[in-house]
Design an enzyme around this catalytic site. Structure first.
Site, mmCIF file in Angstrom:
data_model
loop_
_atom_site.group_PDB
_atom_site.id
_atom_site.type_symbol
_atom_site.label_atom_id
_atom_site.label_comp_id
_atom_site.label_asym_id
_atom_site.label_seq_id
_atom_site.Cartn_x
_atom_site.Cartn_y
_atom_site.Cartn_z
ATOM 1 N N ARG A 74 16.161 56.094 -57.896
ATOM 2 C CA ARG A 74 14.793 56.556 -58.172
ATOM 3 C C ARG A 74 13.861 55.503 -58.793
ATOM 4 O O ARG A 74 12.688 55.777 -59.011
ATOM 5 C CB ARG A 74 14.774 57.824 -59.051
ATOM 6 C CG ARG A 74 15.492 59.001 -58.413
ATOM 7 C CD ARG A 74 14.924 60.331 -58.841
ATOM 8 N NE ARG A 74 15.055 60.603 -60.261
ATOM 9 C CZ ARG A 74 14.566 61.689 -60.846
ATOM 10 N NH1 ARG A 74 13.905 62.595 -60.137
ATOM 11 N NH2 ARG A 74 14.724 61.893 -62.136
ATOM 12 N N ASP A 75 14.365 54.298 -59.053
ATOM 13 C CA ASP A 75 13.465 53.232 -59.518
ATOM 14 C C ASP A 75 13.968 51.871 -59.034
ATOM 15 O O ASP A 75 14.029 50.911 -59.808
ATOM 16 C CB ASP A 75 13.346 53.257 -61.043
ATOM 17 C CG ASP A 75 12.130 52.467 -61.548
ATOM 18 O OD1 ASP A 75 11.224 52.190 -60.737
ATOM 19 O OD2 ASP A 75 12.087 52.133 -62.744
ATOM 20 N N LEU A 76 14.308 51.819 -57.746
ATOM 21 C CA LEU A 76 14.781 50.567 -57.164
ATOM 22 C C LEU A 76 13.590 49.626 -56.992
ATOM 23 O O LEU A 76 12.618 49.955 -56.322
ATOM 24 C CB LEU A 76 15.447 50.832 -55.805
ATOM 25 C CG LEU A 76 16.018 49.600 -55.087
ATOM 26 C CD1 LEU A 76 17.121 48.953 -55.912
ATOM 27 C CD2 LEU A 76 16.546 49.981 -53.708
ATOM 28 N N ASN A 80 14.601 45.564 -61.479
ATOM 29 C CA ASN A 80 15.852 46.258 -61.819
ATOM 30 C C ASN A 80 17.047 45.719 -61.039
ATOM 31 O O ASN A 80 18.081 46.369 -60.949
ATOM 32 C CB ASN A 80 15.699 47.762 -61.572
ATOM 33 C CG ASN A 80 14.821 48.428 -62.612
ATOM 34 O OD1 ASN A 80 14.612 47.875 -63.691
ATOM 35 N ND2 ASN A 80 14.301 49.596 -62.301
ATOM 36 N N THR A 112 8.265 53.444 -59.907
ATOM 37 C CA THR A 112 7.187 52.482 -60.151
ATOM 38 C C THR A 112 6.292 52.435 -58.921
ATOM 39 O O THR A 112 6.783 52.244 -57.804
ATOM 40 C CB THR A 112 7.778 51.088 -60.454
ATOM 41 O OG1 THR A 112 8.755 51.211 -61.508
ATOM 42 C CG2 THR A 112 6.701 50.115 -60.888
#
Length: 232
Positions: A74-76, A80, A112
């Site tokens: 959910r935030d690749l 990260n 993001t």
């Protein structure tokens, strides 16, 4: 809890957590190269195709492992993704990750903006294919060494994606890689490939490049031998 439960060479390794102090701490393996965002954008690194593909394959394998274990990141994004020895890349930061087995549809605007899938921006139900969209943006970063939507604010970037606009893929990008990026950031999540397919495609693109590189290396070695003989 998610990070503690996983074990893969392309996912950052969890060691310990400290929960007795006011500030919670997570101890993971040390990744000497920092994150991929800084590597690409702060150090202005333009990567060779073989390295782009090797990095992308590592990310894809790590994501495939997570999805096989019902974990959605959910935030690749490049910030990260951490770089270790030998330029191995590992997925990190599971702060907003979620197990697919949890009850209820996911509709929260999580992640993001510059890497966020349209279904997430639109607060529609979404699944693991949102990670595939984010991967496409990372792949675009790798081939261009540019910040996604660098001339737009994050909110403007999100609104552009919502309207169906996508980043421009340079004409010099390998045609199969260009096509893969477009498939991964397709509007319809159901038509996006899964990570096992993405890995297979990336490895297939890399194979002839590696063969050509080995062949060039052996020719150079033969040439050196001939030169040495002639010098005698």
């Amino acid at each position: 809890m998610i990070l503690r439960s996983v074990n893969h060479e392309n996912v950052v390794r969890f060691y310990r957590a400290c929960t007795k102090q006011r500030k919670y701490l997570i101890v993971t393996e040390y990744m000497a190269g920092g994150n991929l965002y800084d590597f690409l954008h702060k150090h202005n690194n333009a990567l060779e195709l073989s390295l782009i593909l090797r990095i992308a394959i590592g990310i894809s394998k790590g994501m495939d492992y997570l999805h096989q274990n019902n974990i959605i990141h959910r935030d690749l994004k490049s910030a990260n993704l951490l770089i270790g020895n030998g330029q191995i890349v590992k997925i990190a930061d599971f702060g907003v990750s979620r197990q697919r087995s949890q009850e209820g549809d996911m509709t929260a605007e999580t992640g993001t903006y510059r890497w966020m899938a349209p279904e997430v921006i639109n607060h529609k139900p979404y699944d693991h294919k949102a990670d595939v969209f984010s991967f496409a943006i990372v792949l675009w970063e790798l081939v261009t060494s540019k910040v996604p939507y660098e001339n737009l604010t994050p909110l403007q970037a999100a609104l552009s994606v919502r309207q169906g606009l996508r980043l421009v893929i340079p004409s010099g990008v390998h045609p199969r890689l260009s096509k893969l990026i477009q498939r991964c950031w397709g509007e319809n999540p159901h038509t996006r490939p899964v990570f096992s397919e993405i890995t297979a495609e990336l490895e297939d693109i890399l194979r002839p490049i590696q063969v050509a590189s080995r062949s060039k290396g052996s020719h150079r070695h033969i040439k050196q031998k001939i030169q040495m003989k002639s010098q005698r």
